[in-house]
Design an enzyme around this catalytic site. Structure first.
Site, PDB file in Angstrom:
ATOM      1  N   LYS A  56      55.753  55.257  48.055  1.00  0.00           N
ATOM      2  CA  LYS A  56      54.682  55.163  47.204  1.00  0.00           C
ATOM      3  C   LYS A  56      55.686  56.214  46.193  1.00  0.00           C
ATOM      4  O   LYS A  56      56.912  56.865  46.224  1.00  0.00           O
ATOM      5  CB  LYS A  56      53.398  56.362  47.711  1.00  0.00           C
ATOM      6  CG  LYS A  56      52.899  57.267  46.966  1.00  0.00           C
ATOM      7  CD  LYS A  56      51.179  57.865  47.336  1.00  0.00           C
ATOM      8  CE  LYS A  56      50.884  58.921  46.340  1.00  0.00           C
ATOM      9  NZ  LYS A  56      50.186  60.034  46.813  1.00  0.00           N
ATOM     10  N   ASP A  88      46.582  38.349  35.467  1.00  0.00           N
ATOM     11  CA  ASP A  88      47.895  37.004  34.821  1.00  0.00           C
ATOM     12  C   ASP A  88      49.336  37.450  35.746  1.00  0.00           C
ATOM     13  O   ASP A  88      49.884  36.383  35.158  1.00  0.00           O
ATOM     14  CB  ASP A  88      47.005  37.142  33.412  1.00  0.00           C
ATOM     15  CG  ASP A  88      46.302  36.426  33.287  1.00  0.00           C
ATOM     16  OD1 ASP A  88      45.917  35.659  33.845  1.00  0.00           O
ATOM     17  OD2 ASP A  88      45.167  37.593  32.217  1.00  0.00           O
ATOM     18  N   ASP A 144      49.019  30.117  37.646  1.00  0.00           N
ATOM     19  CA  ASP A 144      47.742  29.872  37.279  1.00  0.00           C
ATOM     20  C   ASP A 144      47.021  29.205  37.724  1.00  0.00           C
ATOM     21  O   ASP A 144      47.114  27.539  39.043  1.00  0.00           O
ATOM     22  CB  ASP A 144      47.475  28.687  36.169  1.00  0.00           C
ATOM     23  CG  ASP A 144      46.546  29.299  35.420  1.00  0.00           C
ATOM     24  OD1 ASP A 144      45.468  28.422  36.287  1.00  0.00           O
ATOM     25  OD2 ASP A 144      46.547  29.078  34.321  1.00  0.00           O
ATOM     26  N   ILE A 145      46.082  29.107  39.267  1.00  0.00           N
ATOM     27  CA  ILE A 145      45.616  28.676  40.010  1.00  0.00           C
ATOM     28  C   ILE A 145      44.808  27.793  40.002  1.00  0.00           C
ATOM     29  O   ILE A 145      44.670  26.408  40.243  1.00  0.00           O
ATOM     30  CB  ILE A 145      45.076  29.712  41.376  1.00  0.00           C
ATOM     31  CG1 ILE A 145      45.742  30.741  42.042  1.00  0.00           C
ATOM     32  CG2 ILE A 145      44.336  28.503  41.989  1.00  0.00           C
ATOM     33  CD1 ILE A 145      44.706  31.867  42.053  1.00  0.00           C
ATOM     34  N   ASN A 195      40.950  44.641  38.511  1.00  0.00           N
ATOM     35  CA  ASN A 195      40.327  44.293  37.969  1.00  0.00           C
ATOM     36  C   ASN A 195      38.673  44.788  38.063  1.00  0.00           C
ATOM     37  O   ASN A 195      38.326  44.858  38.914  1.00  0.00           O
ATOM     38  CB  ASN A 195      40.488  42.759  36.639  1.00  0.00           C
ATOM     39  CG  ASN A 195      39.904  41.940  37.749  1.00  0.00           C
ATOM     40  OD1 ASN A 195      39.135  41.236  37.803  1.00  0.00           O
ATOM     41  ND2 ASN A 195      41.041  40.770  37.764  1.00  0.00           N
TER      42      ASN A 195
HETATM   43  O1  C5P Z   1      42.385  34.389  33.626  1.00  0.00           O
HETATM   44  P1  C5P Z   1      42.294  33.119  32.822  1.00  0.00           P
HETATM   45  O2  C5P Z   1      40.400  33.832  31.118  1.00  0.00           O
HETATM   46  O3  C5P Z   1      42.756  32.311  32.343  1.00  0.00           O
HETATM   47  O4  C5P Z   1      40.752  32.237  33.335  1.00  0.00           O
HETATM   48  C1  C5P Z   1      40.180  30.991  33.128  1.00  0.00           C
HETATM   49  C2  C5P Z   1      40.418  30.225  34.090  1.00  0.00           C
HETATM   50  O5  C5P Z   1      41.901  30.232  34.562  1.00  0.00           O
HETATM   51  C3  C5P Z   1      39.531  30.831  35.711  1.00  0.00           C
HETATM   52  O6  C5P Z   1      38.387  30.029  36.235  1.00  0.00           O
HETATM   53  C4  C5P Z   1      40.634  31.674  36.979  1.00  0.00           C
HETATM   54  O7  C5P Z   1      39.730  31.686  37.956  1.00  0.00           O
HETATM   55  C5  C5P Z   1      41.468  30.423  36.559  1.00  0.00           C
HETATM   56  N1  C5P Z   1      42.473  31.287  36.711  1.00  0.00           N
HETATM   57  C6  C5P Z   1      43.331  30.788  37.542  1.00  0.00           C
HETATM   58  N2  C5P Z   1      44.877  31.892  38.156  1.00  0.00           N
HETATM   59  C7  C5P Z   1      45.385  32.184  36.808  1.00  0.00           C
HETATM   60  C8  C5P Z   1      44.420  32.774  35.997  1.00  0.00           C
HETATM   61  C9  C5P Z   1      43.307  32.371  35.846  1.00  0.00           C
HETATM   62  O8  C5P Z   1      42.982  30.020  38.692  1.00  0.00           O
HETATM   63  N3  C5P Z   1      46.348  32.697  37.713  1.00  0.00           N
END
Ligand code: C5P
Length: 403
Positions: free
Chosen positions: A291, A281, A308-309, A212
């Protein structure tokens, strides 16, 4: 209590430019607040003001020559660098920015800058066209990334007859900034802060990935500011082309899975987690080891969700203060608040993207901070400024919680 710089040892670099006369007033102002000031002049600066003027104002002989055997015997260039608790270059010429950006050591001032680990503030002054030149912009961006503070320049009438940006900031503004930095220098002393930054890359095959547009600049600016405010700072960085901020410990990762593992292994020791990374995501369900070849058929890519970290950290039993980011193209505040609640964050920084000049891949940004029951819009500013405002807000929260 009146504000003071008592006991601080400031090395003031003066470059060649008509604004050098303002550095005289700056020297005087710094001395009045109790700072010890050692002036270094470039050869060009001496075309505008004499060393004798600065000697009289600072109470110390001015240094300008790297090859002066007598001066070097008294205080060598390395000792000068060690003397400095803070370095200020005012005025900083375009040439000086170029030398600093490239790490040249071709005269005394640039050599001392290279040999010193002290925080550096610059007050640029130059013709508006020189200031706008892509070379100067790139040099400045490089310096800001490394944590150098830039004060000014102001826009207005120039000595050369032009009108535009390039006038040196007033000495009072430079002094106010130094006072603010001194006050903030210990705000996060002893605190441990973990920051994630940059994008993640999710491999499709050995040649391709899903990524991204996050440049990592916001997260790196936060890490630079946190370290400058005295925090023990750990930065977990996705793939970015940025220099490690002074004082931060950096761990490089590539994918969301790697970032997840690194954050969870580091977070236990930290009081704050700031998730500034733009984590993918989804990732390809089965990355190919060879490849993928082009065919005439449509290609379907199967994607599975990444962990989702930030939500994982917020769910820990002994969680730190958790700060997230929300980058949105529309209904920014609504989406940000819903993320704040859904991910159980303490604070979220809402960030408009899709508008030229803010958000991804640029140096400026516009942030609104939201927390349960409140919000505060920060004035649009360079990411380095916003980083400091955010950390001051976090410092206040840590103090309130009695953490
Ligand atoms: O992708 P999104 O807009 O939901 O991200 C919102 C917050 O969640 C950000 O702080 C991003 O660093 C965190 N995040 C994360 N792990 C993910 C997706 C987003 O920690 N897989």
């Amino acid at each position: 209590m009146t504000e003071t710089l008592k006991g601080s040892r400031i090395l003031l670099g003066v470059c060649g430019g008509i604004a050098a006369y303002k550095a005289c007033e700056l020297t005087r102002g710094l001395r009045e607040l109790g700072a010890e000031v050692q002036v270094l002049m470039t050869v060009a600066a001496q075309q505008f003001v004499t060393p004798m003027t600065f000697q009289a104002l600072s109470g110390r002989p001015v240094r300008s020559d790297l090859w002066d055997p007598l001066a070097e015997a008294a205080m060598g260039h390395i000792e000068l660098a060690r003397f400095a608790e803070h370095m200020v270059i005012a005025p900083a010429s375009a040439d000086c920015l170029a030398r600093l950006a490239h790490g040249l050591a071709s005269d005394l001032l640039s050599t001392v800058c290279l040999a010193s680990a002290a925080p550096l503030s610059i007050a640029p002054a130059m013709n508006q066209q020189m200031w706008r030149h892509p070379a100067t912009k790139a040099n400045l961006a490089q310096l800001l990334q490394r944590g150098v503070r830039c004060i000014g320049p102001e826009t207005g009438a120039q000595a050369c007859g032009d009108h535009g940006p390039g006038r040196m900031a007033e000495p009072s503004q430079i002094i106010a900034d130094l006072l603010a930095q001194r006050a903030q220098a210990r705000v996060l002393a002893g605190r441990r802060i973990l920051i994630s930054a940059g994008p993640t890359y999710e491999d499709i095959d050995p040649a391709r990935f899903i990524g991204n547009r996050s440049s990592g600049r916001m997260g790196f600016a936060i890490a630079a500011a946190a370290a400058a405010m005295g925090a023990e700072t750990t930065l977990i960085a996705g793939p970015v082309a940025l220099a490690t901020p002074a004082g931060a410990r950096r761990i490089d990762v590539r994918s969301a899975a790697e970032m997840h593992a690194a954050v969870l292994s580091e977070v236990g020791a930290n009081e704050v987690f700031i998730a500034a990374a733009a984590v993918a995501d989804y990732r390809p369900s089965t990355p190919q080891s060879r490849k993928i070849k082009r065919t005439a058929q449509a290609l379907e890519l199967s994607l599975i969700p990444n962990p989702d970290i930030v939500a994982a950290v917020a769910a820990l039993p002994n969680r730190p203060l958790v700060v997230g980011f929300a980058a949105e193209t529309e209904d920014l505040l609504v989406h940000a608040r819903s993320k704040l609640e859904r991910k159980h964050l303490d604070l979220i920084c809402a960030n408009q993207i899709g508008v030229a000049g803010t958000g991804f891949e640029c140096d400026d940004n516009q942030l609104t901070l939201l927390w349960p029951g409140g919000e505060r819009a920060l004035a649009p500013a360079p990411k380095t400024e916003l980083a400091r405002a955010l950390l001051l807000e976090i410092a206040a929260r840590l103090a309130q919680r009695g953490r």
